[in-house]
Design a protein around this motif. Structure first.
Motif, PDB file in Angstrom:
ATOM      1  N   ALA A 208       0.817  -1.211   0.000  1.00 45.13           N
ATOM      2  CA  ALA A 208       0.000   0.000   0.000  1.00 45.13           C
ATOM      3  C   ALA A 208       0.849   1.259   0.000  1.00 45.13           C
ATOM      4  CB  ALA A 208      -0.935  -0.001   1.214  1.00 45.13           C
ATOM      5  N   GLU A 209       2.005   1.218   0.668  1.00 44.94           N
ATOM      6  CA  GLU A 209       2.789   2.434   0.829  1.00 44.94           C
ATOM      7  C   GLU A 209       4.210   2.294   0.298  1.00 44.94           C
ATOM      8  OE1 GLU A 209       2.520   3.842   4.822  1.00 44.94           O
ATOM      9  OE2 GLU A 209       0.385   4.276   4.641  1.00 44.94           O
ATOM     10  N   ASP A 210       4.473   1.249  -0.473  1.00 45.77           N
ATOM     11  CA  ASP A 210       5.767   1.084  -1.133  1.00 45.77           C
ATOM     12  C   ASP A 210       6.914   1.186  -0.130  1.00 45.77           C
ATOM     13  OD1 ASP A 210       7.556   0.644  -3.129  1.00 45.77           O
ATOM     14  OD2 ASP A 210       7.608   2.715  -3.828  1.00 45.77           O
ATOM     15  N   ARG A 211       6.877   0.320   0.886  1.00 46.28           N
ATOM     16  CA  ARG A 211       7.888   0.342   1.944  1.00 46.28           C
ATOM     17  C   ARG A 211       8.659  -0.975   1.984  1.00 46.28           C
ATOM     18  NH1 ARG A 211       7.129   4.240   6.054  1.00 46.28           N
ATOM     19  NH2 ARG A 211       5.318   5.575   5.680  1.00 46.28           N
ATOM     20  N   GLY A 212       9.790  -0.941   2.685  1.00 44.24           N
ATOM     21  CA  GLY A 212      10.512  -2.158   2.991  1.00 44.24           C
ATOM     22  C   GLY A 212       9.904  -2.843   4.201  1.00 44.24           C
ATOM     23  N   VAL A 213      10.483  -3.999   4.581  1.00 42.65           N
ATOM     24  CA  VAL A 213       9.899  -4.786   5.665  1.00 42.65           C
ATOM     25  C   VAL A 213       9.959  -4.017   6.987  1.00 42.65           C
ATOM     26  CG1 VAL A 213       9.949  -6.990   6.870  1.00 42.65           C
ATOM     27  CG2 VAL A 213      10.610  -6.893   4.480  1.00 42.65           C
ATOM     28  N   LEU A 214      11.129  -3.537   7.367  1.00 43.63           N
ATOM     29  CA  LEU A 214      11.265  -2.854   8.648  1.00 43.63           C
ATOM     30  C   LEU A 214      10.471  -1.554   8.674  1.00 43.63           C
ATOM     31  CD1 LEU A 214      15.059  -3.448   9.401  1.00 43.63           C
ATOM     32  CD2 LEU A 214      13.071  -4.746  10.202  1.00 43.63           C
ATOM     33  N   SER A 215      10.491  -0.815   7.570  1.00 40.68           N
ATOM     34  CA  SER A 215       9.717   0.423   7.509  1.00 40.68           C
ATOM     35  C   SER A 215       8.223   0.131   7.630  1.00 40.68           C
ATOM     36  CB  SER A 215      10.009   1.156   6.205  1.00 40.68           C
ATOM     37  OG  SER A 215       9.199   2.306   6.070  1.00 40.68           O
ATOM     38  N   ALA A 216       7.761  -0.922   6.981  1.00 41.74           N
ATOM     39  CA  ALA A 216       6.344  -1.288   7.067  1.00 41.74           C
ATOM     40  C   ALA A 216       5.986  -1.758   8.473  1.00 41.74           C
ATOM     41  CB  ALA A 216       6.024  -2.373   6.043  1.00 41.74           C
ATOM     42  N   TRP A 217       6.897  -2.459   9.120  1.00 38.64           N
ATOM     43  CA  TRP A 217       6.643  -2.886  10.500  1.00 38.64           C
ATOM     44  C   TRP A 217       6.525  -1.668  11.413  1.00 38.64           C
ATOM     45  CZ3 TRP A 217       4.730  -5.896  13.896  1.00 38.64           C
ATOM     46  CH2 TRP A 217       4.649  -7.277  13.697  1.00 38.64           C
ATOM     47  N   ARG A 218       7.394  -0.692  11.241  1.00 37.05           N
ATOM     48  CA  ARG A 218       7.295   0.521  12.061  1.00 37.05           C
ATOM     49  C   ARG A 218       5.980   1.237  11.796  1.00 37.05           C
ATOM     50  NH1 ARG A 218      12.933   0.886  10.802  1.00 37.05           N
ATOM     51  NH2 ARG A 218      12.467   2.217   8.998  1.00 37.05           N
ATOM     52  N   ARG A 219       5.567   1.273  10.539  1.00 39.86           N
ATOM     53  CA  ARG A 219       4.304   1.922  10.184  1.00 39.86           C
ATOM     54  C   ARG A 219       3.122   1.145  10.777  1.00 39.86           C
ATOM     55  NH1 ARG A 219       0.697   5.105   9.225  1.00 39.86           N
ATOM     56  NH2 ARG A 219       0.020   5.831   7.164  1.00 39.86           N
ATOM     57  N   PHE A 220       3.172  -0.169  10.706  1.00 38.89           N
ATOM     58  CA  PHE A 220       2.098  -0.992  11.239  1.00 38.89           C
ATOM     59  C   PHE A 220       2.096  -0.999  12.761  1.00 38.89           C
ATOM     60  CE2 PHE A 220       1.036  -5.337  12.800  1.00 38.89           C
ATOM     61  CZ  PHE A 220      -0.332  -5.270  12.636  1.00 38.89           C
ATOM     62  N   TRP A 221       3.259  -0.835  13.362  1.00 33.92           N
ATOM     63  CA  TRP A 221       3.370  -0.918  14.821  1.00 33.92           C
ATOM     64  C   TRP A 221       2.489   0.129  15.507  1.00 33.92           C
ATOM     65  CZ3 TRP A 221       4.844  -4.429  18.125  1.00 33.92           C
ATOM     66  CH2 TRP A 221       5.064  -4.082  19.455  1.00 33.92           C
ATOM     67  N   GLY A 222       2.414   1.318  14.934  1.00 31.50           N
ATOM     68  CA  GLY A 222       1.557   2.344  15.513  1.00 31.50           C
ATOM     69  C   GLY A 222       0.100   1.915  15.535  1.00 31.50           C
ATOM     70  N   THR A 223      -0.363   1.298  14.457  1.00 31.49           N
ATOM     71  CA  THR A 223      -1.740   0.799  14.412  1.00 31.49           C
ATOM     72  C   THR A 223      -1.932  -0.346  15.396  1.00 31.49           C
ATOM     73  OG1 THR A 223      -1.915   1.419  12.072  1.00 31.49           O
ATOM     74  CG2 THR A 223      -3.491  -0.190  12.897  1.00 31.49           C
ATOM     75  N   LEU A 224      -0.948  -1.215  15.510  1.00 31.07           N
ATOM     76  CA  LEU A 224      -1.033  -2.351  16.424  1.00 31.07           C
ATOM     77  C   LEU A 224      -1.145  -1.888  17.875  1.00 31.07           C
ATOM     78  CD1 LEU A 224      -0.863  -5.424  16.911  1.00 31.07           C
ATOM     79  CD2 LEU A 224       1.622  -5.196  16.907  1.00 31.07           C
ATOM     80  N   THR A 225      -0.361  -0.882  18.247  1.00 26.57           N
ATOM     81  CA  THR A 225      -0.397  -0.389  19.632  1.00 26.57           C
ATOM     82  C   THR A 225      -1.613   0.499  19.892  1.00 26.57           C
ATOM     83  OG1 THR A 225       1.085   1.417  18.937  1.00 26.57           O
ATOM     84  CG2 THR A 225       2.096  -0.530  19.928  1.00 26.57           C
ATOM     85  N   ASP A 226      -2.148   1.130  18.858  1.00 19.27           N
ATOM     86  CA  ASP A 226      -3.345   1.953  19.034  1.00 19.27           C
ATOM     87  C   ASP A 226      -4.603   1.106  19.210  1.00 19.27           C
ATOM     88  OD1 ASP A 226      -1.901   4.271  18.866  1.00 19.27           O
ATOM     89  OD2 ASP A 226      -2.333   4.611  16.725  1.00 19.27           O
ATOM     90  N   GLU A 227      -4.661  -0.040  18.552  1.00 18.09           N
ATOM     91  CA  GLU A 227      -5.831  -0.915  18.597  1.00 18.09           C
ATOM     92  C   GLU A 227      -5.430  -2.339  18.989  1.00 18.09           C
ATOM     93  OE1 GLU A 227      -8.841   0.056  18.292  1.00 18.09           O
ATOM     94  OE2 GLU A 227      -8.629   2.062  17.427  1.00 18.09           O
ATOM     95  N   PRO A 228      -4.842  -2.514  20.180  1.00 18.03           N
ATOM     96  CA  PRO A 228      -4.378  -3.866  20.539  1.00 18.03           C
ATOM     97  C   PRO A 228      -5.511  -4.871  20.670  1.00 18.03           C
ATOM     98  CG  PRO A 228      -4.305  -2.406  22.440  1.00 18.03           C
ATOM     99  CD  PRO A 228      -4.611  -1.549  21.262  1.00 18.03           C
TER     100      PRO A 228
END
Length: 399
Positions: A208-228
């Motif tokens: 969706a955002e043309d990222r690498g694995v670690l960059s995508a994990w950092r991007r997803f991590w915010g959503t994961l911690t916001d909606e655990p």
């Protein structure tokens, strides 16, 4: 509070029905190829019998009072060593190639559900670099996990029995073995969750955002911690759904084994009996081998086809949850809109005449599809980049 993880199960079922029906054999067989690498099969390397090169007795030494036995121990010649190393190298290369292609197929699977069209050749060409990155991430995670587990077990063993492990007594070895059970259990749970979330949530973010694995994990991590709570509910429900899927697949596989065995017995038994009566033992053996290989091949292909609807449902479920929790990560807006407006029955004109612009197989990439996307594509999110859908009846023979 209504959880998306609860509500999206029904939507995922509708989306799966919409994507896979009416049955298109080309689409199903292409998805079966994806299943081989992603969710339906894997490479196994059963242990080969080992040859003893030493022990309490020498096999070449004759038993007292008995005849001398034959020398069956192979001579370790340079040619044999080269053969063993060559076989090991080929096996390792095949395993690495399978793993890289499997990582690439994770992107191909998500892209197929997004575009509602399965294009294997194009997907491999577009996503192999990302597949390499995902493979490298998986390999690094495995190496770190194995290193940590080994360090814990060896550290405990060394503190109890000294170093090296060859000096450990039975009590130390038993303690390490008992400790290995919870260590490996916790490690497997953590590893499965980490790699599972990477496949079903981080891979779509990469697309969706043309990222690498670690960059995508950092991007997803915010959503994961916001909606655990959402992701804990997803983890629990996906575990239950996985059990149900395994039971259904196992039942259907048993039916497949029986259904395929019947015609083989009906055709093969009379032919084999006739050949045996004619004294053709070699022909009977060859017939049995051919039939067995053909039967195994049909079972293998059938098992992959059985996996198609179940794995498609599970992946749709994860994508629906991800898009509901964070709309920026929604990679299946067409399917989501269709199933939530009319149940997916008429939300898509499958002859390509719905007024939506069609795109050829070699047409322009969507943002995030290729590695040459423009700078403005990265943060485009899940907006309208998935509106244009390819003509469903065009180039069905192209992979």
């Amino acid at each position: 509070m209504s959880l998306a993880a609860l509500n999206d199960i029904e939507d995922a079922i509708k989306a799966t029905k919409r994507f896979l029906t009416p049955v298109d054999r080309v689409r199903w067989f292409r998805l079966a190829v994806v299943m081989f690498f992603v969710g339906g099969a894997g490479l196994t390397f059963p242990g080969a019998p080992t040859t003893s090169f030493g022990g309490d007795t020498d096999p070449t030494e004759p038993t007292p009072g008995g005849p001398a036995g034959p020398d069956i121990a192979p001579e370790l010649t340079p040619e044999l060593v080269a053969l063993i190393l060559g076989i090991a190298a080929v096996g390792l290369a095949a395993f690495l190639l399978y793993s890289v292609v499997g990582a690439t197929m994770e992107f191909a699977f998500v892209a197929a559900l997004r575009d509602e069209e399965v294009r294997l050749r194009r997907s491999v060409g577009r996503y192999w670099r990302r597949g390499l990155r995902l493979f490298a991430f998986r390999l690094a995670v495995w190496v770190v996990a194995i290193t940590i587990a080994a360090a814990i077990l060896l550290g405990v063993g060394a503190s109890m029995g000294g170093w090296p492990p060859t000096v450990w007594n039975d009590g130390t070895i038993l303690a390490v073995v008992f400790l290995a059970i919870p260590v490996l259990g916790v490690g497997a749970l953590f590893l499965g969750t980490l790699l599972g979330f990477t496949n079903v949530f981080v891979v779509p973010v990469m697309l969706a955002e043309d990222r690498g694995v670690l960059s995508a994990w950092r991007r997803f991590w915010g959503t994961l911690t916001d909606e655990p709570l959402e992701f804990v509910a997803y983890l629990f429900l996906s575990f239950l759904l996985g059990i149900g899927v395994s039971m259904a697949v196992g039942f259907l596989l048993v039916l497949l084994l029986i259904a395929l065995a019947v015609p083989f017995l009906i055709v093969g038994a009379p032919i084999g009996f006739a050949l045996a009566m004619a004294g053709g033992n070699t022909a009977v053996g060859a017939l049995i081998l051919v039939l067995a290989l053909l039967y195994a091949l049909l079972v293998f292909v059938g098992a992959l086809l059985i996996q198609v609807p179940f794995q498609t449902f599970l992946r749709y479920y994860a994508l629906f949850v991800l898009g509901d929790v964070n709309p920026d990560f929604d990679v299946v807006p067409d399917a989501r809109a269709a199933v939530r407006t009319d149940g997916g029955d008429e939300g898509d004109d499958r002859d390509g005449t719905s007024g939506v612009a069609a795109e050829s197989d070699d047409g322009p990439d969507r943002p995030g599809d290729g590695d040459d996307s423009g700078p403005n594509d990265r943060e485009s999110g899940g907006g309208d980049w998935n509106v244009d859908r390819e003509d469903r009846d065009g180039d069905d023979d192209r992979w």
